[in-house]
Design an enzyme around this catalytic site. Structure first.
Site, mmCIF file in Angstrom:
data_model
loop_
_atom_site.group_PDB
_atom_site.id
_atom_site.type_symbol
_atom_site.label_atom_id
_atom_site.label_comp_id
_atom_site.label_asym_id
_atom_site.label_seq_id
_atom_site.Cartn_x
_atom_site.Cartn_y
_atom_site.Cartn_z
ATOM 1 N N GLU A 47 61.514 105.897 12.102
ATOM 2 C CA GLU A 47 61.454 107.382 12.798
ATOM 3 C C GLU A 47 61.794 106.724 14.245
ATOM 4 O O GLU A 47 61.234 106.014 15.145
ATOM 5 C CB GLU A 47 59.786 107.695 12.907
ATOM 6 C CG GLU A 47 59.546 109.020 13.751
ATOM 7 C CD GLU A 47 58.170 108.969 13.655
ATOM 8 O OE1 GLU A 47 57.683 109.611 14.981
ATOM 9 O OE2 GLU A 47 57.638 108.793 12.916
ATOM 10 N N THR A 76 58.267 113.098 17.364
ATOM 11 C CA THR A 76 57.806 113.785 18.595
ATOM 12 C C THR A 76 58.928 115.008 18.769
ATOM 13 O O THR A 76 59.369 115.591 19.493
ATOM 14 C CB THR A 76 58.143 113.067 19.797
ATOM 15 O OG1 THR A 76 57.726 111.792 19.764
ATOM 16 C CG2 THR A 76 57.463 113.661 21.054
ATOM 17 N N LYS A 130 50.930 114.143 9.078
ATOM 18 C CA LYS A 130 50.617 112.898 10.184
ATOM 19 C C LYS A 130 49.485 113.163 10.574
ATOM 20 O O LYS A 130 49.007 114.345 11.449
ATOM 21 C CB LYS A 130 51.763 113.082 10.950
ATOM 22 C CG LYS A 130 51.619 111.961 11.976
ATOM 23 C CD LYS A 130 52.561 112.305 13.472
ATOM 24 C CE LYS A 130 52.457 111.408 14.465
ATOM 25 N NZ LYS A 130 53.467 111.444 15.546
#
Length: 211
Positions: A47, A76, A130
């Site tokens: 990621e 993000t 998440k």
């Protein structure tokens, strides 16, 4: 291990790996070398956070550099514009610390903290959720959440050390996202040899939890 048959191929690959390496640094200049070391150690889910300068270019470069068996996502993600830019750059999954984005063309893993947020993300169709920030909650929290919600697939991220990986997986995590404790200073000129040792430790922790 979670049932992967009902997951899309990218999410299934993350579940199979059990670990997402979170690449975050002031700039993405060192991500190419870091990625080679991680993949050689058996980490096949990466990621790249958009807070790293040059993140989009890094995603495109890693997509060309690494085997197709490695899934490369963007982290993000805060807006639909972020998501579009990341997908255009080649990201095959998107991760956010929050929820609320619109439908995406690739798997999107929203952030959640409370059981209400976790269930809302699950009902909205998130293949993985998440749990963030997870470090202060601990594996016991995940176990408690999954008691009444056994069908949710949760990926704890944030504040997870290498020695915590097996504990989270044993508590029911589909995979864990690990950033600083795994990457260290390798993306900013630090030792790649030390990174390789940490990566092997992390991969071994996944194997231990699933043995």
């Amino acid at each position: 291990m979670t049932d992967q048959l009902s997951l899309d191929p990218v999410s299934a690959a993350i579940a199979e790996c059990g670990l997402v390496a979170v690449l975050r640094a002031p700039t993405a200049d060192g991500f190419s070398a870091v990625a080679d070391v991680l993949v050689a150690a058996g980490v096949t889910a990466l990621e790249v956070t958009l807070t790293s300068q040059g993140a989009l270019e890094a995603i495109s470069g890693l997509r060309r550099q690494l085997p197709d068996s490695v899934v490369i996502g963007a982290g993000t993600i805060l807006t639909d514009e972020d998501a579009k830019a990341a997908v255009d750059a080649g990201a095959t999954f998107l991760v956010s610390p929050v929820s609320g984005l619109g439908p995406q063309p690739v798997p999107f893993y929203p952030g959640a903290f409370s059981p209400t947020e976790v269930f809302a993300a699950h009902r909205a169709g998130a293949p993985l959720i998440k749990l963030f920030p997870a470090g202060g909650l601990g594996p016991g929290y995940l176990k408690d959440v999954r008691g009444p919600l056994p069908e949710v697939r949760i990926m704890p991220t944030g504040g997870i050390g290498l020695d915590d990986i097996a504990k989270w997986l044993s508590a029911g995590a589909v995979a864990v996202g690990v950033g600083g404790p795994l990457i260290g200073d390798a993306a900013t000129g630090g030792s790649l040899t030390a990174l390789a040792a940490r990566a092997r430790h992390a991969v071994d922790a996944v194997s231990y939890a699933r043995s």
